[in-house]
Design a protein around this motif. Structure first.
Motif, PDB file in Angstrom:
ATOM      1  N   LYS A   1      12.863   2.331  -5.935  1.00 28.13           N
ATOM      2  CA  LYS A   1      11.683   1.747  -6.575  1.00 28.13           C
ATOM      3  C   LYS A   1      10.473   2.658  -6.386  1.00 28.13           C
ATOM      4  CE  LYS A   1       9.009  -2.521  -6.783  1.00 28.13           C
ATOM      5  NZ  LYS A   1       8.823  -3.855  -6.265  1.00 28.13           N
ATOM      6  N   GLN A   2      10.305   3.177  -5.187  1.00 32.81           N
ATOM      7  CA  GLN A   2       9.179   4.068  -4.909  1.00 32.81           C
ATOM      8  C   GLN A   2       9.301   5.361  -5.715  1.00 32.81           C
ATOM      9  OE1 GLN A   2       8.493   4.900  -0.777  1.00 32.81           O
ATOM     10  NE2 GLN A   2       6.565   5.900  -1.174  1.00 32.81           N
ATOM     11  N   GLU A   3      10.492   5.931  -5.773  1.00 36.85           N
ATOM     12  CA  GLU A   3      10.702   7.169  -6.527  1.00 36.85           C
ATOM     13  C   GLU A   3      10.451   6.957  -8.016  1.00 36.85           C
ATOM     14  OE1 GLU A   3      14.612   8.597  -5.556  1.00 36.85           O
ATOM     15  OE2 GLU A   3      14.081   8.925  -3.465  1.00 36.85           O
ATOM     16  N   GLU A   4      10.875   5.824  -8.545  1.00 36.32           N
ATOM     17  CA  GLU A   4      10.663   5.534  -9.958  1.00 36.32           C
ATOM     18  C   GLU A   4       9.180   5.341 -10.260  1.00 36.32           C
ATOM     19  OE1 GLU A   4      13.213   2.190 -10.654  1.00 36.32           O
ATOM     20  OE2 GLU A   4      14.956   3.467 -11.044  1.00 36.32           O
ATOM     21  N   ALA A   5       8.475   4.647  -9.392  1.00 39.76           N
ATOM     22  CA  ALA A   5       7.032   4.442  -9.581  1.00 39.76           C
ATOM     23  C   ALA A   5       6.309   5.787  -9.534  1.00 39.76           C
ATOM     24  CB  ALA A   5       6.484   3.498  -8.521  1.00 39.76           C
ATOM     25  N   LEU A   6       6.672   6.627  -8.591  1.00 37.61           N
ATOM     26  CA  LEU A   6       6.058   7.946  -8.470  1.00 37.61           C
ATOM     27  C   LEU A   6       6.328   8.785  -9.711  1.00 37.61           C
ATOM     28  CD1 LEU A   6       4.550  10.082  -6.819  1.00 37.61           C
ATOM     29  CD2 LEU A   6       6.746  10.669  -5.755  1.00 37.61           C
TER      30      LEU A   6
ATOM     31  N   GLU B   1       2.159   1.147  -7.230  1.00 33.46           N
ATOM     32  CA  GLU B   1       2.091   0.121  -8.270  1.00 33.46           C
ATOM     33  C   GLU B   1       0.642  -0.142  -8.672  1.00 33.46           C
ATOM     34  OE1 GLU B   1       4.251  -3.012  -6.342  1.00 33.46           O
ATOM     35  OE2 GLU B   1       6.186  -2.257  -7.052  1.00 33.46           O
ATOM     36  N   ASN B   2      -0.249  -0.181  -7.699  1.00 36.88           N
ATOM     37  CA  ASN B   2      -1.671  -0.369  -7.999  1.00 36.88           C
ATOM     38  C   ASN B   2      -2.242   0.818  -8.773  1.00 36.88           C
ATOM     39  OD1 ASN B   2      -1.674  -2.845  -6.693  1.00 36.88           O
ATOM     40  ND2 ASN B   2      -2.370  -1.991  -4.755  1.00 36.88           N
ATOM     41  N   LEU B   3      -1.822   2.018  -8.406  1.00 37.75           N
ATOM     42  CA  LEU B   3      -2.276   3.215  -9.107  1.00 37.75           C
ATOM     43  C   LEU B   3      -1.780   3.223 -10.547  1.00 37.75           C
ATOM     44  CD1 LEU B   3      -3.634   5.956  -9.333  1.00 37.75           C
ATOM     45  CD2 LEU B   3      -1.617   6.974  -8.219  1.00 37.75           C
ATOM     46  N   ALA B   4      -0.547   2.808 -10.759  1.00 38.07           N
ATOM     47  CA  ALA B   4       0.004   2.765 -12.119  1.00 38.07           C
ATOM     48  C   ALA B   4      -0.833   1.870 -13.019  1.00 38.07           C
ATOM     49  CB  ALA B   4       1.449   2.281 -12.084  1.00 38.07           C
ATOM     50  N   GLU B   5      -1.337   0.808 -12.460  1.00 31.77           N
ATOM     51  CA  GLU B   5      -2.199  -0.101 -13.226  1.00 31.77           C
ATOM     52  C   GLU B   5      -3.599   0.483 -13.397  1.00 31.77           C
ATOM     53  OE1 GLU B   5      -3.643  -4.641 -12.673  1.00 31.77           O
ATOM     54  OE2 GLU B   5      -1.570  -4.196 -12.121  1.00 31.77           O
ATOM     55  N   ALA B   6      -4.152   1.021 -12.319  1.00 30.01           N
ATOM     56  CA  ALA B   6      -5.520   1.548 -12.352  1.00 30.01           C
ATOM     57  C   ALA B   6      -5.661   2.756 -13.274  1.00 30.01           C
ATOM     58  CB  ALA B   6      -5.964   1.924 -10.937  1.00 30.01           C
TER      59      ALA B   6
ATOM     60  N   THR C   1       4.800   2.156  -1.794  1.00 28.15           N
ATOM     61  CA  THR C   1       5.209   1.592  -3.075  1.00 28.15           C
ATOM     62  C   THR C   1       4.136   0.675  -3.657  1.00 28.15           C
ATOM     63  OG1 THR C   1       7.525   1.715  -2.415  1.00 28.15           O
ATOM     64  CG2 THR C   1       7.003   0.292  -4.269  1.00 28.15           C
ATOM     65  N   SER C   2       3.569  -0.188  -2.859  1.00 23.38           N
ATOM     66  CA  SER C   2       2.544  -1.107  -3.370  1.00 23.38           C
ATOM     67  C   SER C   2       1.314  -0.346  -3.866  1.00 23.38           C
ATOM     68  CB  SER C   2       2.148  -2.130  -2.307  1.00 23.38           C
ATOM     69  OG  SER C   2       1.595  -1.481  -1.184  1.00 23.38           O
TER      70      SER C   2
ATOM     71  N   ILE D   1      17.727   1.373   0.332  1.00 25.81           N
ATOM     72  CA  ILE D   1      17.975   2.210  -0.840  1.00 25.81           C
ATOM     73  C   ILE D   1      17.209   1.683  -2.044  1.00 25.81           C
ATOM     74  CG2 ILE D   1      19.751   2.909  -2.509  1.00 25.81           C
ATOM     75  CD1 ILE D   1      21.683   3.121  -0.087  1.00 25.81           C
ATOM     76  N   THR D   2      17.220   0.382  -2.226  1.00 22.11           N
ATOM     77  CA  THR D   2      16.500  -0.225  -3.341  1.00 22.11           C
ATOM     78  C   THR D   2      15.012   0.068  -3.253  1.00 22.11           C
ATOM     79  OG1 THR D   2      18.151  -1.986  -3.470  1.00 22.11           O
ATOM     80  CG2 THR D   2      16.027  -2.419  -4.512  1.00 22.11           C
ATOM     81  N   LYS D   3      14.466  -0.030  -2.057  1.00 19.69           N
ATOM     82  CA  LYS D   3      13.045   0.251  -1.837  1.00 19.69           C
ATOM     83  C   LYS D   3      12.729   1.712  -2.152  1.00 19.69           C
ATOM     84  CE  LYS D   3       9.604  -0.173   1.846  1.00 19.69           C
ATOM     85  NZ  LYS D   3       9.403  -0.497   3.261  1.00 19.69           N
TER      86      LYS D   3
END
Length: 89
Positions: A29-34, A65-70, A61-62, A24-26
Motif C-alpha cells: 500500500k505504501q509503495e503504491e501510494a508513493l 495518502e494526505n499528500l496525494a489529496e493535498a 503511509t497515512s 506485506i499488505t502495508k
C-alpha cells in the motif's frame, strides 16, 4: 516429530502468517501510494528535485495518502515544500 501440516495448524504459525500478510499488505500500500504521488507531482508542479523526492520517500503511509489529496491543490514547488514542512514537523 512435527510434519509441515502439523506446524501449519499451530496457533503460532497462524498468528505469524497473519502478521506477515499484514506487513506485506502495508508495504505494498505504501509503495503504491508513493508511486502514484511520484507520477502525479511532475504533472502538477513540474520537475521535482531529488531532495524533495527523498523527503517524500520517508513519509508514512497515512502521510502519503494526505499528500496525494493535498497535491491536487498545489500550483508550484513551494506548495509541496510548505506541505512537507508542516507535515513532518
Amino acid at each position: 516429530m512435527f510434519t509441515r501440516d502439523d506446524l501449519k495448524k499451530t496457533r503460532y504459525y497462524q498468528e505469524l502468517k497473519q502478521e506477515v500478510i499484514e506487513d506485506i499488505t502495508k508495504e505494498v500500500k505504501q509503495e503504491e501510494a508513493l508511486a502514484l504521488i511520484l507520477r502525479q507531482l511532475p504533472r502538477r508542479i513540474g520537475t521535482v528535485k531529488p531532495e524533495l523526492i527523498g523527503r517524500i520517500q520517508q513519509l508514512e503511509t497515512s502521510q502519503l495518502e494526505n499528500l496525494a489529496e493535498a497535491l491536487l491543490d498545489f500550483e508550484s514547488e513551494s506548495d509541496l515544500v510548505n506541505w512537507l514542512n508542516k507535515s513532518t514537523d
